[in-house]
Scaffold this active site. Structure first.
Site, PDB file in Angstrom:
ATOM      1  CE  LYS A   1      39.405  33.793  33.086  1.00 46.57           C
ATOM      2  NZ  LYS A   1      39.245  34.958  32.173  1.00 46.57           N
TER       3      LYS A   1
ATOM      4  CD  GLU B   1      50.361  47.379  36.419  1.00 53.19           C
ATOM      5  OE1 GLU B   1      49.543  48.265  36.780  1.00 53.19           O
ATOM      6  OE2 GLU B   1      50.494  46.995  35.255  1.00 53.19           O
TER       7      GLU B   1
ATOM      8  CB  CYS C   1      47.506  51.056  35.272  1.00 54.72           C
ATOM      9  SG  CYS C   1      46.495  49.633  34.992  1.00 54.72           S
TER      10      CYS C   1
END
Ligand code: SIN
Length: 480
Positions: A175, A251, A285
């Site tokens: 997705k 994550e 990130c």
């Protein structure tokens, strides 16, 4: 032949929504609609799980070598189509072409790495506890995997999850982010051209991510969920997956400290900070979210760093020489603006930047702030934009305490020339990834992942494939 069709990819077929509904994919640099993509309902997503479930036994039973050959072919095709993929990434995500090109190479490297790692899945023969017993532990693929991927690396975050899943014998339902589904669809098309059978890799496009996420996490046939994205969404998926006790890798967000000690090589520290802070316009990130500089080198660092920041070219990622593309959307821009406003209102100084750039509404001028303190929002929240807040500290213990004073624990960086300090700080930082005298830590060969609220599990390296395997213990009674 086009690299994708603007619909979902299920069981080797392109599938539109039954309702005919679509959603717009927008180029963040121009605001133009690039494509209208099929908006599947959560119920339609079940078809992708059906396909992955049916394909699983046939894929799992292949030899690791057969799967590796298919993955290697996929890797080659990604490279053959690198320029098309590069332009697609820049168009739907906004990052400069040079970075998008780098992402294609980075993303492909996971396919190559895991094609090899799949051939090195070993079990154990364990010394038995009784004379008439023999003990084995074999590794088997976990089953159907749901891979929920973000917009900031539309290609690499897919290959980092899907390659180890496929190499170990799992099948996958992807997705992708609704902001960047086109690269995901192109990657599926290339997997199909590579001979990866129908149903092994599926991709569901849809706007209603929470509903699709609920289907993927509640269906008992999905045995593993792997997600990259915010901590907030990761917690929801974690909770939902608990009901059927799925294996999970998360994550999640970071709040990376980037520490420069007095004895650092100044040029190297500035280079590292530029790369680490401004990669993808600060939308990664593992980007430095807080730059902590020791008082003895603080002023020199600020001067040298700012001199580099002001030369950065802010422009559409397609423009030659662009260093900083747009932010992904208006929400992303609003957060950056709020963080800067909040810091300035609490006493920070903007050495450069601090405002929207004239290149367009989603472009933000690279910003350096000094006089930053822990009362400001950017001390505890991920800014996800081209803003470099600089904190001053005096002692090592103070830097370590500041660095660890967060609920996150993904990546941390520090620069020093002192070997003893290197080990002390490396061991003391409460993070999953530590960059020492470097601002770039991402590679397919190393275990990427965080501690605390930055996530669970590791992606990449020899550890990455373990996440898609179950250990099955066999106890064999023998006649002595
Ligand atoms: C991320 O931002 O989630 C990934 C960054 C990377 O792989 O370097």
């Amino acid at each position: 032949m086009p690299l994708y069709q603007p619909v979902s990819f299920i069981n080797g077929q392109w599938e539109g929504a039954i309702s005919g509904a679509t959603f717009d994919v927008i180029n963040p640099a121009t605001g133009d609609v690039i494509e209208k993509v099929a908006d599947l309902s959560a119920a339609e997503c079940v078809k992708a799980i059906d396909a992955a479930q049916e394909a699983f036994p046939k894929w799992a039973v292949l030899t690791a070598k057969e799967r590796a050959v298919a993955l290697r072919c996929w890797f080659n095709l990604i490279h053959e189509h690198a320029e098309e993929l590069t332009h697609l990434i820049t168009e739907e995500m906004g990052k400069p072409l040079t970075e998008a090109r780098g992402e294609v190479v980075y993303g492909a490297s996971f396919v190559d790495w895991f094609a090899e790692e799949g051939r090195r899945i070993y079990g154990d023969v364990i010394a038995p506890h009784m004379a008439d017993k023999r003990i084995l532990a074999i590794k088997q693929p976990v089953g159907v995997v749901a891979a929920i991927t973000p917009w900031n690396f539309p290609l690499a975050m897919i290959t980092r999850k899907v390659s180890p899943a496929l190499a170990s014998g799992c099948t996958v339902v992807i997705k992708p982010s609704e902001d960047t589904p086109l690269t995901a669809l192109a990657v599926c098309e290339l997997a199909s051209r590579a001979g990866i059978p129908a149903g092994v890799i599926n991709c569901v496009t849809g706007m209603d991510a929470p509903a699709i996420g609920r289907v993927l996490t509640s269906d008992t046939r999905v045995r593993k969920v792997t997600f990259t994205g915010s901590t907030q969404v990761g917690k929801i998926l974690y909770r939902q997956s608990a009901e059927s006790v799925k294996k999970i890798s998360l994550e999640l967000g970071g709040n990376a400290p980037f520490i420069v000690f007095d004895d650092a090589d100044l040029d190297a520290a500035v280079d590292g900070a530029i790369l680490c802070k401004f990669r993808n316009a600060g939308q990664t990130c593992v980007c430095a979210n807080r730059i902590l500089v020791q008082s003895g080198i603080h002023d020199q660092f600020v001067k040298a760093f700012t001199a580099r920041v002001v030369t950065m070219k802010v422009a559409d990622g397609k423009t030659k020489g662009s260093d900083i593309g747009p932010l992904i959307n208006a929400d992303g821009r609003a957060k950056v603006e709020e963080h800067v406003k909040d810091a300035l209102s609490k006493g920070a100084t903007a050495i450069c930047g601090g405002h929207i750039h004239e290149a367009g509404p989603l472009f933000y001028t690279p910003t350096v702030l000094t006089g930053v303190n822990t009362e400001m929002r950017m001390a505890s929240e991920e800014t996800f934009g081209p803003v470099a807040p600089i904190y001053k500290f005096d002692h090592d213990e103070e830097a370590i305490a500041l660095a660890n004073d967060t609920r996150y624990g993904l990546a941390a960086y520090f620069f020093t020339e002192d070997l003893s300090r290197t080990f002390r700080v490396y061991e003391a930082l409460d993070y999953g990834i530590i960059g020492i005298n470097t601002g770039i830590i991402s590679t397919e060969v190393a275990p990427f992942g965080g501690v605390k609220e930055s996530g669970l599990g590791r992606e990449g390296g020899p550890h990455g494939i373990e996440e898609f395997l179950e250990t099955k213990y066999g106890c064999i009674g023998i006649k002595p």
